[in-house]
Scaffold this motif. Structure first.
Motif, PDB file in Angstrom:
ATOM      1  N   ASP A 145       0.682   5.053   1.912  1.00 39.08           N
ATOM      2  CA  ASP A 145      -0.078   5.684   2.983  1.00 39.08           C
ATOM      3  C   ASP A 145      -0.952   6.788   2.382  1.00 39.08           C
ATOM      4  OD1 ASP A 145       1.191   4.005   4.722  1.00 39.08           O
ATOM      5  OD2 ASP A 145       2.596   5.500   5.482  1.00 39.08           O
ATOM      6  N   HIS A 179       0.862  -1.195   0.000  1.00 38.40           N
ATOM      7  CA  HIS A 179       0.000   0.000   0.000  1.00 38.40           C
ATOM      8  C   HIS A 179       0.886   1.229   0.000  1.00 38.40           C
ATOM      9  CE1 HIS A 179       1.241  -0.336   4.184  1.00 38.40           C
ATOM     10  NE2 HIS A 179       0.963   0.953   4.320  1.00 38.40           N
ATOM     11  N   HIS A 223       4.807   0.112   0.392  1.00 42.00           N
ATOM     12  CA  HIS A 223       5.522  -0.724   1.356  1.00 42.00           C
ATOM     13  C   HIS A 223       4.563  -1.784   1.888  1.00 42.00           C
ATOM     14  CE1 HIS A 223       3.906   2.947   3.157  1.00 42.00           C
ATOM     15  NE2 HIS A 223       3.670   2.250   4.257  1.00 42.00           N
TER      16      HIS A 223
HETATM   17 FE   LIG Z   1       2.097   2.277   5.607  1.00 43.44          FE
END
Ligand SMILES: [Fe+2]
Ligand SMILES: O=C(O)CCC(=O)C(=O)O
Length: 341
Positions: free
Chosen positions: A220, A218, A275
């Motif tokens: 952020d 994903h 990440h």
């Molecule tokens: Fe994250």
């Protein structure tokens, strides 16, 4: 309206992109040494245009407070499940999300379809009962949910979020310099930062199904994520050259990365690097990421230094609540709650 153009720059693999995550010593900058802000700001520009992650050291966040906060995460997740379920995640992104309680559907780098093998509790800014936004029922402006029987927990979380926010705010002049803006440019939009503070628990897992993760690939959502060094490995980062690397361990550091709101605000100039987490360490893993964003009512309009006639704004102006609402809608699965940060 936020359109569903999720993360175009993630698809571009740049074979020439750097493999190293830069390390910034904040000491001279925080002491106000001449030239330190300009030097770091220029290095930050390189880091966010080419890597999307960087470490900070000598950041001023007390290690004893970080340690206490990791311990608080462990103490919370050690509570009986019924006590945690009593704090079930509410519509304001505050509360407890059970193990395998969410699928990260919102991903440009992997077709995630299985729930994440972690449990987490989420907090936001602590608002008084008669705060106008609470009374007005504004989205993402509700109450935190606290365990009733965990001595010192609330105090530790409030101390940690205040300290992490102070570190995040201390970095804002560097972001302004990096983007060729006046030094206090972001301070205006971050007078009362919005944030999500997540305390995660990843059980150690020897066997995972195909496409199953502690936390699936994903990016952020945040303007800035602060992740204090973890003594238990598990985080890996997909560098812009397409290669996944294990996050290096740097004692006492905080790993900082940009998310989708930073990427949109900068017209895709700054990266939101993907990440993921898999815990094969043999021990339980806890993480305490702090996701920081601008003030609730601030509107992020494409930055003047990130657009030109040949590079017009790709995104409409948006607020924190606009983006969170869009994210929740685009990440919502048919049977499982959305992931939240
Ligand atoms: Fe994250
Ligand atoms: O657990 C970690 O180290 C990172 C967690 C993370 O990426 C997130 O919560 O968004």
């Amino acid at each position: 309206m936020i359109e569903r153009n999720l993360a175009p720059n993630l698809n571009i693999i740049r074979p020439d992109a750097p493999e190293e995550i830069p390390v910034f010593d904040l000491g001279p900058y925080l002491l106000g040494e001449a030239g330190a802000m300009e030097k770091l700001g220029t290095e930050l520009r390189y880091a966010l245009e080419n890597v999307g992650f960087y470490f900070i050291v000598n950041h001023g966040l007390d290690q004893a407070l970080i340690d206490r906060t990791f311990a608080a995460a462990r103490r919370f997740h050690d509570l009986p499940l019924e006590e945690k379920l009593a704090l079930k995640l509410n519509e304001h992104i505050r509360g407890y999300q059970p193990m395998k309680g969410a699928v990260t559907r919102h991903s440009a780098v992997n077709a995630n379809n299985l729930p994440n093998v972690n449990e987490a509790i989420f907090f936001g800014p602590e608002l008084v009962d008669d705060h106008p936004d609470v009374l007005a029922g504004k989205p993402f402006r509700g109450h935190n949910q606290w365990p009733s029987d965990l001595a010192g927990f609330r105090e530790d979380v409030l101390a940690y979020t205040a300290a992490a926010q102070a570190v995040g705010v201390s970095l804002l002049p560097l972001y302004a310099h990096a983007l060729e803006l006046e030094v206090d440019f972001f301070l205006r939009g971050f007078k009362e930062p919005s944030f999500t503070f997540r305390m995660s628990h990843y059980p150690q897992t020897e066997v995972l199904q195909d496409n199953e993760f502690g936390l699936a690939p994903h990016s952020d959502t945040s303007f800035m994520t602060l992740l204090p060094e973890n003594e238990v490995p598990g985080l890996s980062i997909r560098l812009p050259n397409g290669r996944w690397i294990d996050a290096p361990v740097l004692k006492g550091s905080i790993l900082v990365n940009g998310g989708d709101m930073l990427r949109r605000y900068t017209n895709d100039r700054f990266l939101a690097t993907p990440h993921k987490v898999v815990n094969r360490s043999g021990v339980e893993r806890y993480a305490i990421p702090f996701f920081m964003d601008c003030s609730y009512d601030f509107v992020m309009e494409c930055l003047p230094t990130c657009q030109s006639p040949s590079n017009p704004p790709r995104y409409e102006a948006f607020s924190y609540a606009d983006y969170r609402a869009f994210y929740r809608a685009s990440n919502f699965g048919p049977t499982l709650a959305a992931t939240t940060a």
